[in-house]
Design an enzyme around this catalytic site. Structure first.
Site: not given
Length: 556
Positions: A71, A73, A94, A105, A273, A301, A381, A409
């Site tokens: 998210k 990214t 954030r 994570k 979250a 999330f 990805f 990315w």
């Protein structure tokens, strides 16, 4: 393939003065924090009050894998892409917590060619905001215990001290402890425990406060304990809201940085979250909307957690208008929801992908319930196959859902141009019919049930005897009109992390409630969710190091 940190360390950063000038800020509006970071004045928002608000774009996602679905990214990449197509965009994110950074994570600075920089600083200590919150939180703990030790004029019941200590690290050993052991001079023995800093109510208060005065008022309202007669004790009763605000005065100032492509980014606050409301500060988002024509922000999330809380809690508190939503989906997460084991997510499996689409479908329905325009972003990805991404695109198009394959990315803003154009089109063409999940005047039980049924898809809720008693007590105290902040696993629409996809015929178990009166919501704990996470078997910290010349290695 280069790692995130290798890409970040090869980027060319502009002096932060150039970024401030780009936004039209004067020297009174900001103060440098080194060459590449700055603190924005708390008076800036008031100064910009008459300026028209920019359009707010919220980035959310489906239920993620343990590694997250990018998210941040996509948020960074979309902001860069908007600037590439001639729009003035500012990003609002954030601050990362050290617990996930050192754990499993990862950080929250984006990835690849869509990062906010300097990513090493942002992911570690940054400008010290989280440390200030830790200090203020633990100062309050010390003041409570000192009051009990020094005569206890407020008649605090040591068995009913609700305020916990915190640290910004995953440390399961501190979830439940005993303090005050060692005799009369060492304090009054009582049970205590630690939360992770980002679960502290002070973090939520900082993120929802709109000024220093508002910060003090919210701090004063925080309930920290109960008397022997079960009457609530607040920070105001202890008369320490001023001291706490003093510790937080610099942390109240939003932080200005930049992306790899020199797009301005405001990073401030970082509540989780799954156990808090999961959004950056109101001051950051509103300041970004005054400085840019578009502000791209994210909520933690999936849409069941971060987006619901952004729309039901944050936009209420900050009077923020949301103009569009981006729902991030990934091939790997959809395959996980389709039944593929987490170790086999890189293998092509269109059948599993097909089965997993029901998770995306539910999050689409949730955003549709809010009446907001949205676009699905397929965050690409390297292991995704053409057959897999084309299947998602065809699935969306067959349902008249706007979708964009996003490769930010690898390609930075260029890889998000299609997404940016579709989001702009949605904002300009599609009508908003915004409505929240619940009305504040409804009972706590009704509000919780509506979230469980409308957002999670549950049949009903099951309330423990303790939670029922708490609901009655909170209503009597006048807290029944507050919004709800659900604490729930991020990995499932249910309260059971093992139930992937789109579970059916399930009940949300309401374990207990906690009043965050200063923040302005009631926290509802479901299932086995913990407010102090633990580290995995092989923490990310095992790969981290620093060279003799100060270069950080192994940070993603």
């Amino acid at each position: 393939m280069k790692t995130d940190i290798e890409i970040a360390q090869q980027a060319t950063l502009k002096p932060i003065k150039d970024i401030a000038n780009q936004l039209g800020l004067s020297s009174e509006d900001w103060e440098p924090y080194g060459n590449t970071k700055a603190k924005l004045s708390t008076d800036l928002l008031k100064k910009l009050d008459s300026k028209e608000d920019g359009k707010v774009i919220l980035v959310t996602s489906i239920n993620p894998t343990t590694a997250g679905e990018g998210k941040s990214t996509v948020t960074v990449g979309l902001g860069q892409a908007l600037n590439r197509i001639g729009k003035k965009a500012v990003i609002a994110l954030r601050e990362p917590s050290l617990g996930p950074v050192m754990g499993l994570k990862g950080g929250a600075a984006g990835g690849g060619n869509s990062q906010v920089l300097p990513m090493e600083d942002i992911n570690l200590h940054f400008t010290g905001d989280i440390h200030a919150i830790t200090t203020a939180n633990n100062a309050l703990s010390a003041l409570i215990d000192n009051h009990i030790q020094r005569g206890n004029n407020l008649n605090i019941d040591p068995r009913r001290v609700e305020w916990k200590r915190v640290m910004d690290m995953n440390d399961r050993a501190l979830r439940q402890i005993v303090v005050g052991l060692g005799g009369p001079l060492r304090g009054v023995p009582r049970e205590d425990g630690f939360n992770i800093t980002v679960a502290s109510e002070i973090m939520a208060v900082l993120c929802l406060a709109t000024s220093l005065d508002d910060l003090k008022e919210r701090l004063a309202r925080m309930v920290v304990a109960y008397t022997y007669d079960e009457e609530p004790i607040t920070v105001k009763d202890l008369a320490v809201e001023g001291a706490l605000a003093l510790l937080l005065k610099d942390a109240m100032k939003p932080n200005l940085v930049q992306t790899i492509e020199n797009t301005p980014a405001i990073i401030h606050g970082g509540p989780f979250a799954n156990i808090a409301h999961g959004c950056n500060s109101i001051m950051a988002t509103k300041t970004a909307s005054k400085l840019g024509d578009y502000v791209v922000t994210e909520a933690g999330f999936g849409a069941d957690l971060g987006a619901e809380k952004f729309l039901d809690i944050k936009t209420r508190a900050g009077d923020i208008e949301t103009n569009a939503v981006v729902i991030v989906a990934t091939v790997r997460a959809l395959k996980l929801h389709g039944g593929v084991d987490k170790d086999n997510l890189t293998e092509e499996n269109v059948e599993a992908l097909k089965a997993g689409m029901e998770n995306l479908e539910k999050h689409i329905e949730t955003i549709e319930q809010f009446g907001l325009p949205f676009v699905v972003s397929i965050n690409k990805f390297p292991t995704d196959t053409k057959a897999e991404t084309e299947f998602i695109e065809e699935w969306c198009e067959s349902r008249n859902v706007q979708v964009a394959l996003t490769d930010v990315w690898a390609k930075g803003g260029e890889g998000g141009i299609s997404l940016a154009e579709k989001v702009i089109e949605k904002i300009e063409v599609e009508e908003r019919n915004f409505k929240r999940v619940y009305d504040l005047n409804e009972t706590l039980e009704t509000k919780i049930r509506k979230i469980a049924q409308k957002v999670y898809g549950a049949d009903d809720i099951e309330i423990s005897p303790q939670a029922k008693k708490q609901m009655m007590f909170y209503e009597q105290q006048g807290w029944g009109k507050l919004p709800i902040c659900m604490a729930k696993t991020q990995y499932s629409l249910s309260d059971n992390p093992a139930l992937t996809g789109r579970p059916e015929n399930f009940t949300i178990n309401i374990r207990e409630l906690h009043p965050s009166v200063g923040a302005g919501f009631i926290v509802v704990l479901t299932g086995d969710v913990m407010t102090m996470p633990g580290l995995p078997k092989k923490p990310a910290a095992l790969n981290m190091n620093v060279t003799n010349d100060g270069k950080v290695t192994g940070l993603f």
